[in-house]
Scaffold this motif. Structure first.
Motif, PDB file in Angstrom:
ATOM      1  N   ARG A   8       0.814  -1.214   0.000  1.00  0.00           N
ATOM      2  CA  ARG A   8       0.000   0.000   0.000  1.00  0.00           C
ATOM      3  C   ARG A   8       0.850   1.268   0.000  1.00  0.00           C
ATOM      4  N   LYS A   9       2.047   1.228   0.591  1.00  0.00           N
ATOM      5  CA  LYS A   9       2.911   2.410   0.556  1.00  0.00           C
ATOM      6  C   LYS A   9       3.405   2.680  -0.860  1.00  0.00           C
ATOM      7  N   VAL A  10       3.686   1.609  -1.602  1.00  0.00           N
ATOM      8  CA  VAL A  10       4.105   1.761  -2.993  1.00  0.00           C
ATOM      9  C   VAL A  10       2.937   2.299  -3.818  1.00  0.00           C
ATOM     10  N   LEU A 113      -0.104  13.569  -1.631  1.00  0.00           N
ATOM     11  CA  LEU A 113      -1.326  14.322  -1.904  1.00  0.00           C
ATOM     12  C   LEU A 113      -2.141  14.480  -0.634  1.00  0.00           C
ATOM     13  N   VAL A 114      -2.146  13.435   0.205  1.00  0.00           N
ATOM     14  CA  VAL A 114      -2.930  13.431   1.439  1.00  0.00           C
ATOM     15  C   VAL A 114      -2.044  13.073   2.619  1.00  0.00           C
ATOM     16  N   GLY A 115      -2.194  13.821   3.696  1.00  0.00           N
ATOM     17  CA  GLY A 115      -1.427  13.581   4.909  1.00  0.00           C
ATOM     18  C   GLY A 115      -1.553  14.787   5.829  1.00  0.00           C
ATOM     19  N   PRO A 116      -1.004  14.718   7.019  1.00  0.00           N
ATOM     20  CA  PRO A 116      -1.013  15.889   7.895  1.00  0.00           C
ATOM     21  C   PRO A 116      -0.286  17.060   7.236  1.00  0.00           C
ATOM     22  N   VAL A 163      -3.132  12.268  14.045  1.00  0.00           N
ATOM     23  CA  VAL A 163      -2.713  10.948  14.525  1.00  0.00           C
ATOM     24  C   VAL A 163      -3.761   9.900  14.164  1.00  0.00           C
ATOM     25  N   TRP A 164      -5.046  10.282  14.175  1.00  0.00           N
ATOM     26  CA  TRP A 164      -6.090   9.345  13.735  1.00  0.00           C
ATOM     27  C   TRP A 164      -5.821   8.933  12.295  1.00  0.00           C
ATOM     28  N   TYR A 165      -5.442   9.884  11.448  1.00  0.00           N
ATOM     29  CA  TYR A 165      -5.139   9.556  10.053  1.00  0.00           C
ATOM     30  C   TYR A 165      -3.946   8.610   9.964  1.00  0.00           C
ATOM     31  N   ILE A 171      -5.811   3.896   0.847  1.00  0.00           N
ATOM     32  CA  ILE A 171      -5.996   4.550  -0.452  1.00  0.00           C
ATOM     33  C   ILE A 171      -7.438   5.042  -0.590  1.00  0.00           C
ATOM     34  N   LEU A 172      -8.394   4.248  -0.123  1.00  0.00           N
ATOM     35  CA  LEU A 172      -9.796   4.664  -0.206  1.00  0.00           C
ATOM     36  C   LEU A 172     -10.054   5.896   0.653  1.00  0.00           C
ATOM     37  N   LEU A 173      -9.453   5.935   1.839  1.00  0.00           N
ATOM     38  CA  LEU A 173      -9.599   7.116   2.693  1.00  0.00           C
ATOM     39  C   LEU A 173      -8.982   8.331   2.022  1.00  0.00           C
ATOM     40  N   ASP A 174      -7.822   8.153   1.393  1.00  0.00           N
ATOM     41  CA  ASP A 174      -7.179   9.266   0.689  1.00  0.00           C
ATOM     42  C   ASP A 174      -8.068   9.812  -0.428  1.00  0.00           C
ATOM     43  N   LEU A 175      -8.671   8.908  -1.200  1.00  0.00           N
ATOM     44  CA  LEU A 175      -9.558   9.343  -2.286  1.00  0.00           C
ATOM     45  C   LEU A 175     -10.774  10.081  -1.740  1.00  0.00           C
ATOM     46  N   TYR A 176     -11.300   9.598  -0.630  1.00  0.00           N
ATOM     47  CA  TYR A 176     -12.436  10.264   0.013  1.00  0.00           C
ATOM     48  C   TYR A 176     -12.041  11.670   0.466  1.00  0.00           C
TER      49      TYR A 176
END
Length: 207
Positions: A8-10, A113-116, A163-165, A171-176
């Motif tokens: 998933r990291k890749v 693209l997504v992260g703290p 921290v919850w993230y 990947i699905l959470l990132d797309l959301y």
């Protein structure tokens, strides 16, 4: 028939590269217009550069379109944000256009693209052990905190969401989050904290 399982990291990195490339290509005309407007209204430099803390707290140089003037007092100290933020800068922040150069940070691998959201490196000594966990993943252009309230949240609330993230990302959470970010930008939600044009500085738990 064997299926190739991509770690998933890749997969996240592949999505980042594809997303950043598409973003840079599609939005390049917008970025060119923004660069010209910033240059005409505020003069050079067009880009704001600042050292931020990335994965595991490692420093990197973040790029944004400049939204503030370099106004200082008689002692050489920067004036408060509300006195330096220009009308053009406020517009760019309202539509998150100042963040577009960070697609380059994503392409370089400094960000996702997504992260703290990446915060200044000077904050690093001020974090407690729990808050420091936000650096267990790459910082993002947008994130769970941004779609849950952005700068309208307190620092404590923001760190808990970060921290919850870290503990739940997928990947699905990132797309959301990406889809929800577009909606939040259109609604201009959470751009500033109460009584501030941006977000007050994080002073640590004892401040």
């Amino acid at each position: 028939m064997k299926f190739i399982v991509i770690p998933r990291k890749v997969l996240k990195r592949l999505v980042d590269i594809l997303g950043a490339l598409v973003g840079l290509i599609i939005l390049s005309p917008v970025m060119l217009v923004v660069a010209v407007v910033v240059y005409v209204s505020m003069g050079p430099p067009v880009l704001f550069k600042q050292e931020r803390a990335g994965l595991n707290g490692r420093p990197f140089m973040l790029y944004k379109f400049r939204t503030m003037l370099d106004l200082r007092d008689e002692h050489g100290n920067l004036l408060p944000d509300e006195k330096r933020l220009t009308r053009v800068g406020r517009f760019l922040r309202n539509w998150s256009l100042d963040e577009l150069p960070q697609f380059w940070n994503v392409l370089k691998g400094d960000m996702s693209l997504v992260g703290p959201r990446p915060l200044p490196t000077r904050y690093l000594p001020r974090y407690n052990e729990f808050q420091m966990r936000r650096h267990e993943v790459k910082p993002g252009i947008t994130g769970w905190t941004q779609v849950k309230g952005r700068n309208s949240l307190s620092w404590d609330e923001k760190f808990k969401l970060d921290v919850w993230y870290v503990d739940h990302w997928s990947i699905l959470l990132d797309l959301y989050i990406i889809v929800l970010t577009i909606w939040k930008v259109l609604k201009h939600e959470g751009i500033s904290a109460d009584g501030h044009v941006t977000m007050p500085e994080f002073k640590g738990d004892e401040a």
